[in-house]
Structures are given as structure tokens and as C-alpha cells.
Write a protein that holds these residues in place. Structure first.
Motif, PDB file in Angstrom:
ATOM      1  N   UNK A 454       0.675  -1.224  -0.104  1.00  0.00           N
ATOM      2  CA  UNK A 454       0.016   0.113  -0.133  1.00  0.00           C
ATOM      3  C   UNK A 454       0.799   1.183   0.108  1.00  0.00           C
ATOM      4  N   UNK A 455       1.938   1.309   1.029  1.00  0.00           N
ATOM      5  CA  UNK A 455       2.676   2.341   1.082  1.00  0.00           C
ATOM      6  C   UNK A 455       3.965   2.313   0.140  1.00  0.00           C
ATOM      7  N   UNK A 456       4.100   1.525  -0.670  1.00  0.00           N
ATOM      8  CA  UNK A 456       5.180   1.330  -1.668  1.00  0.00           C
ATOM      9  C   UNK A 456       6.423   1.289  -1.217  1.00  0.00           C
ATOM     10  N   UNK A 457       6.521   0.708   0.173  1.00  0.00           N
ATOM     11  CA  UNK A 457       7.909   0.623   1.033  1.00  0.00           C
ATOM     12  C   UNK A 457       8.551  -0.607   0.335  1.00  0.00           C
ATOM     13  N   UNK A 458       7.961  -1.439  -0.381  1.00  0.00           N
ATOM     14  CA  UNK A 458       8.748  -2.500  -0.962  1.00  0.00           C
ATOM     15  C   UNK A 458       8.122  -3.239  -2.103  1.00  0.00           C
ATOM     16  N   UNK A 459       8.722  -3.827  -3.127  1.00  0.00           N
ATOM     17  CA  UNK A 459       8.282  -4.435  -4.118  1.00  0.00           C
ATOM     18  C   UNK A 459       8.533  -5.865  -3.982  1.00  0.00           C
ATOM     19  N   UNK A 460       8.775  -6.466  -2.968  1.00  0.00           N
ATOM     20  CA  UNK A 460       8.985  -7.845  -2.563  1.00  0.00           C
ATOM     21  C   UNK A 460       7.631  -8.561  -2.861  1.00  0.00           C
ATOM     22  N   UNK A 461       8.006  -9.568  -3.468  1.00  0.00           N
ATOM     23  CA  UNK A 461       6.615 -10.496  -3.886  1.00  0.00           C
ATOM     24  C   UNK A 461       6.691 -11.858  -3.106  1.00  0.00           C
ATOM     25  N   UNK A 462       8.022 -12.188  -2.551  1.00  0.00           N
ATOM     26  CA  UNK A 462       8.181 -13.396  -2.055  1.00  0.00           C
ATOM     27  C   UNK A 462       8.954 -13.255  -0.647  1.00  0.00           C
ATOM     28  N   UNK A 463       8.776 -14.048   0.342  1.00  0.00           N
ATOM     29  CA  UNK A 463       9.688 -13.932   1.531  1.00  0.00           C
ATOM     30  C   UNK A 463       9.852 -15.248   2.043  1.00  0.00           C
ATOM     31  N   UNK A 464      10.901 -15.743   2.613  1.00  0.00           N
ATOM     32  CA  UNK A 464      11.208 -17.035   3.108  1.00  0.00           C
ATOM     33  C   UNK A 464      10.222 -17.209   4.031  1.00  0.00           C
ATOM     34  N   UNK A 465       9.710 -18.718   4.280  1.00  0.00           N
ATOM     35  CA  UNK A 465       8.940 -19.008   5.447  1.00  0.00           C
ATOM     36  C   UNK A 465       9.558 -19.309   6.562  1.00  0.00           C
ATOM     37  N   UNK A 466       9.041 -19.667   7.721  1.00  0.00           N
ATOM     38  CA  UNK A 466       9.533 -19.798   8.960  1.00  0.00           C
ATOM     39  C   UNK A 466       9.712 -21.731   8.774  1.00  0.00           C
ATOM     40  N   UNK A 467       9.726 -22.053   9.886  1.00  0.00           N
ATOM     41  CA  UNK A 467      10.175 -23.569   9.936  1.00  0.00           C
ATOM     42  C   UNK A 467       8.886 -24.332   9.102  1.00  0.00           C
ATOM     43  N   UNK A 468       9.282 -25.377   8.342  1.00  0.00           N
ATOM     44  CA  UNK A 468       7.928 -26.174   7.714  1.00  0.00           C
ATOM     45  C   UNK A 468       7.397 -27.473   8.571  1.00  0.00           C
ATOM     46  N   UNK A 469       6.210 -27.149   8.999  1.00  0.00           N
ATOM     47  CA  UNK A 469       5.483 -28.239   9.588  1.00  0.00           C
ATOM     48  C   UNK A 469       4.046 -28.554   8.873  1.00  0.00           C
ATOM     49  N   UNK A 470       4.100 -29.791   8.941  1.00  0.00           N
ATOM     50  CA  UNK A 470       2.477 -30.290   8.316  1.00  0.00           C
ATOM     51  C   UNK A 470       1.422 -29.734   9.133  1.00  0.00           C
ATOM     52  N   UNK A 471       0.588 -28.894   8.543  1.00  0.00           N
ATOM     53  CA  UNK A 471      -0.887 -28.612   9.306  1.00  0.00           C
ATOM     54  C   UNK A 471      -1.899 -29.706   8.797  1.00  0.00           C
ATOM     55  N   UNK A 472      -2.361 -30.020  10.342  1.00  0.00           N
ATOM     56  CA  UNK A 472      -3.444 -31.240  10.026  1.00  0.00           C
ATOM     57  C   UNK A 472      -4.664 -30.990  10.488  1.00  0.00           C
ATOM     58  N   UNK A 473      -4.674 -29.881  10.894  1.00  0.00           N
ATOM     59  CA  UNK A 473      -6.206 -29.483  11.593  1.00  0.00           C
ATOM     60  C   UNK A 473      -6.391 -28.129  12.205  1.00  0.00           C
ATOM     61  N   UNK A 474      -7.309 -27.945  12.628  1.00  0.00           N
ATOM     62  CA  UNK A 474      -7.668 -26.545  13.409  1.00  0.00           C
ATOM     63  C   UNK A 474      -8.825 -26.580  14.343  1.00  0.00           C
TER      64      UNK A 474
END
Length: 495
Positions: A454-474
Motif C-alpha cells: 500500500x505504502x510502496x515501501x517494498x516491491x517484494x513478492x516473496x519472502x522465506x517462510x519459517x520452519x516447515x511443519x505439516x498442518x493437519x487441522x484446526x
């Protein structure tokens, strides 16, 4: 020897002669003629639940064409139809085994429609804890992490908060095999843990939580105006499309309007859907300049589609409106922002009515999504009861069964159909367990990424994610309304 032999022979002859002369002929025993009992005549009234479910599915089911028995010409007479009803006397088995298509993951039935109606109204038995369940890599052990805590709940009275992890319930380690049973209890004790260096470790703290009946959660979780670098940006975290809280949603937009916001971040990261009517209202709150224009075009089963196209073509269309749908003659004016762009935060928990909001708005304004790919659920269901027109009025008082089948899918005004694999983000960023952040705070990672655009502070389209775990429910994965979109304005089919 001859003498003895002759005596024995004479004795034998004498015995045989006596037996023959004294023998009395026994009368022949004839089995009585037993007339077969006439077969009990079956009647459709003997199977009222199966009969109503079949009739409702025959009219409204989206995947009617997949079930041969639902064809209008399948049964040649009533006897064969009643025999079909009688072959599966258990209503749940009849519905699930005989009437549902293999491609249908979302239709269901209930034996207590009062509870279902409460669920649609945001009322449930709950302790207010909203969590995700995650599986450790190469292990059957799982842990939960807290997404947020609903206000005014029993959980809100404890120390537990967003970002806390738990690995045990009542001292038992959570596994893929036991978590459903442990979490289903009305009262349980969580063992709190924390993550560091990609390792989950217990903290030694415990929290006991109890579910209460009739808990009501306001889905408008956060509504605030952020003033950053001279810009006024609205932030709305909206967690479920519940029509009972449309007034609260409309009031939030009244405040945004009064604040003079120029942009809006709509946070649907945990929103699994709900009311179609509320989704239409929300699109109209965001815009306002397209009153009367088409948002979605419905597609029903072949017979229903043909009926509506000939009898009521307008009923197949959802349009931007200027008043909140309340089901009464008194409708509240919508507070509209007339925005031309929107930033939506979505995740793998974002579904149905949330996705309709995104897809429906895209032909009219610039909609950008932030986060991860959504669920991909673009069908609507409705509640059908055992009554003459399958509505709630005059429902059969002898039982409380109802069904919730899928009845239509849809396209937007540009004839775009939502992808079944989900809506991919324009700016990708997974939630990071080690840095969940505070919801509504401009530094929270997903909100921060939206503000960058919104503010034009960055043109980043992707960022690295944190630790990868398998989501199984909520939290609500076993709720009948989980990731469902329902239409409480279902038009009738009169045959």
C-alpha cells in the motif's frame, strides 16, 4: 443239532406269522396346508426421513447427475421407490452411501437441526481457544499453537495467548491417533510449550480450559484505523461470515468511513466462510459504487438450472446492494467505502464465502492477496428440512433431521470460476511459528507485507517462510459448518 435248528426255525415262522396278523396299519400323516402370510405392504410413510432426503436431493443437489437413482425417471412405480427407501433403514447411511457423489466433500446431514442453526448463528459449545494442529516431521506426534483467544470466553480468563504452543493434554502426548479424543473433552488441561531453534520444548506451565454451552463469538475480531506515513489505512480481521453480526460488521465500516480511510486490509486468514448474503453485503461495504451490478452467477444441477432460467432467471444472480439483508422488510443501509483497491490476507484456512469475496470483487476493483494459497471451495449449500417445500416452516415435528447439501457453484461477472486448488497469493508469506506477531499490529508479518504494498515501501513478492511443519487441522475442523458456505435465500423449485 437238527432238532434245535428245527425248533428255532418254527419259532421264527411262528413269530413272523403273529406279527403279520396282529399289525395295525398306521394312518398316513399329512402335513397341514399352511397358507403363506401376505407380504406386508410397504409405504413411503414408513420411511419419512429417507423420503424427505431423497425428494430434497432430487430437486436441489448440485451433483444430482452423478447419482443414477436421483434421475427423475429412475423409478418406474412407487413400489420400486419404496423398496429402495427400505433397503437402507439408517438415515445417515442412506444419505452418505446412496445419495452423495464421490466428488462431494462438503454435504452432510444432522439429526439435530437446532444445533446446526445455532452454529450458523455463531453459537456453539466452546472454550474460546482458536488453534492450529501441526505434525512434527517424520513423526506421529503433533502439537498445537494458539492463533488467538476469543474475547469473553473461558480461555480469555487464563494466561494462554496467541503464539503459545501445547504438546500434551491431561499429561498425554498428542499424537495423530489420540488428538481427536483428547480435544473433544469438555474440560482438559494443556501443557504449554515454546519453540526455539526449530525445537519445541515444554515450559512447565499448564492451563485448564472448560467449554460452555451457548458461547457466542463476534466474528469482527479487530477493526481499527492505522495512521502510517500520513496515510489512513483500515484493518479488519473478520473470522466468519455470520449474518447475526452483520450490524457489527456494518458499524465497523461506518467507523472506517468516518475516519476517512483510503485503503483497507481485509484479514481473512482464519475465515472458513459462512453466509453468502453476508459476503455480498461485505463486497458492497467495500465498494458502493457498483450498486445493482452482478457479483456472481449461479450454476445448479441441469434440471434446476433449466427451471430457474425459464421461471426466475434473476434468482441465479447475486448483485451489489445498498442495504443489509436481514430477511425482514426493515433493512439497514450499508456503509460503503467506494474503494478501488483491496488487500486481502488469506491462508490455507481461508475458504468459501471468503473466496467469494475475492473472486466477486475482482472484475470491479484491484484485489491483491497476501499470505498463502486458499482452500479452493466455491460451492454453496443450504439447509433442507422435512416440509412441503423443504423450508423450516411446518417442518415435521416427529424428528429433527435436516440435510445440508451443496446446491450450486458460481462464476463472477467476468465468468471466472474459482480454482479448485485455491487462490494463489500475489505476495506470498507463510505464518512463522517463531514470529507470529500481534494481530492488528503493523509489525505483524502478514499485515506488514500488505502495508508494504500500500505504502510502496517494498516491491517484494516473496519472502522465506519459517520452519516447515505439516498442518493437519484446526479448532473447528469437526464442526458441521467448517469451511462451508451456505445460502439462506434459497429460491423454491415448484414441480
Amino acid at each position: 443239532m437238527k432238532k434245535y435248528f428245527l425248533v428255532a426255525l418254527l419259532a421264527t415262522v411262528s413269530f413272523s406269522s403273529c406279527s403279520t396278523s396282529d399289525d395295525v396299519q398306521e394312518p398316513e400323516v399329512v402335513d397341514p396346508v399352511v397358507e403363506p402370510e401376505p407380504e406386508e405392504e410397504l409405504n413411503r410413510s414408513d420411511y419419512p426421513i429417507q423420503d424427505f432426503m431423497y425428494g430434497a436431493m432430487n430437486l436441489y443437489y448440485l451433483y444430482k447427475g452423478d447419482i443414477p437413482e436421483l434421475a427423475d425417471t429412475f423409478f418406474t412405480d412407487e413400489d420400486s421407490y419404496v423398496k429402495y427407501l427400505s433397503e437402507n433403514p439408517d438415515p445417515e447411511a442412506f444419505y452418505n452411501d446412496d445419495l452423495l457423489s464421490d466428488q462431494d466433500r462438503f454435504s452432510f446431514l444432522t439429526d439435530n437441526y437446532i444445533e446446526l442453526e445455532n452454529s450458523f448463528s455463531g453459537v456453539s459449545k466452546s472454550n474460546g481457544l482458536k488453534f492450529s494442529l501441526v505434525r512434527f516431521s517424520n513423526s506421529d506426534n503433533i502439537f498445537g499453537y494458539v492463533r488467538y483467544v476469543a474475547p469473553n470466553s473461558t480461555a480469555s480468563e487464563t494466561i494462554i495467548e496467541r503464539g503459545d504452543l501445547f504438546t500434551e493434554i491431561d499429561g498425554t502426548t498428542l499424537t495423530i491417533n489420540n488428538y481427536q479424543t483428547l480435544l473433544a473433552q469438555d474440560t482438559y488441561t494443556l501443557s504449554i510449550a515454546a519453540v526455539a531453534n526449530n525445537t519445541v520444548s515444554p515450559t512447565g506451565e499448564t492451563v485448564t480450559l472448560s467449554k460452555v454451552e451457548g458461547f457466542e463469538e463476534n466474528p469482527v475480531y479487530i477493526a481499527k484505523t492505522l495512521e502510517i506515513d500520513g496515510a489512513k489505512i483500515g484493518y479488519l480481521m473478520y473470522n466468519s461470515f455470520v449474518s447475526n453480526f452483520d450490524d457489527e460488521l456494518n458499524n465497523a465500516f461506518a467507523q472506517f468511513k468516518a475516519d476517512g480511510i483510503t485503503d483497507l486490509v481485509l484479514d481473512l486468514r482464519y475465515n472458513g466462510g459462512g453466509s453468502v448474503a453476508t459476503a455480498i453485503d461485505l463486497t458492497s461495504m467495500i465498494t458502493g459504487q457498483f450498486d445493482g451490478e452482478i457479483i456472481t452467477k449461479q450454476q445448479w444441477n441441469a434440471e434446476a438450472q433449466a427451471y430457474f432460467e425459464s421461471q426466475s432467471p434473476e434468482s441465479l444472480l447475486s448483485r451489489f446492494n445498498s442495504t443489509i439483508y436481514t430477511g425482514t422488510a426493515s433493512e439497514q443501509p450499508i456503509n460503503s467505502l467506494n474503494l478501488m483497491r483491496l488487500y486481502v490476507i488469506g491462508t490455507g484456512s481461508t475458504a468459501s464465502a471468503s473466496e467469494l469475496t475475492i473472486i466477486g470483487l475482482r472484475p470491479y476493483i484491484d484485489v491483491k492477496t497476501i499470505g498463502s494459497t486458499t482452500v479452493g471451495k466455491f460451492q454453496a449449500s443450504t439447509t433442507l428440512y422435512d416440509s412441503d417445500n423443504f423450508g423450516r416452516t411446518n417442518a415435521n415435528p416427529n424428528h429433527t433431521y435436516a440435510i445440508q447439501p451443496l446446491i450450486y457453484t458460481y462464476r463472477n461477472a467476468d465468468d471466472v470460476v474459482g480454482p479448485p486448488t485455491g487462490i494463489e497469493p500475489d505476495f506470498e508469506l507463510e505464518e512463522d511459528l517463531t514470529n507470529l506477531g500481534e494481530l492488528g499490529n503493523p509489525t505483524e508479518p502478514l499485515l506488514s507485507l500488505a502495508l508494504d504494498q500500500i505504502l510502496g515501501r517494498s516491491r517484494t513478492t516473496k519472502r522465506s517462510a519459517g520452519p516447515a511443519y505439516q498442518l493437519i487441522g484446526e479448532t473447528d475442523m469437526f464442526s458441521p459448518t467448517y469451511q462451508r458456505m451456505y445460502d439462506n435465500k434459497r429460491p423454491n423449485i415448484n414441480k
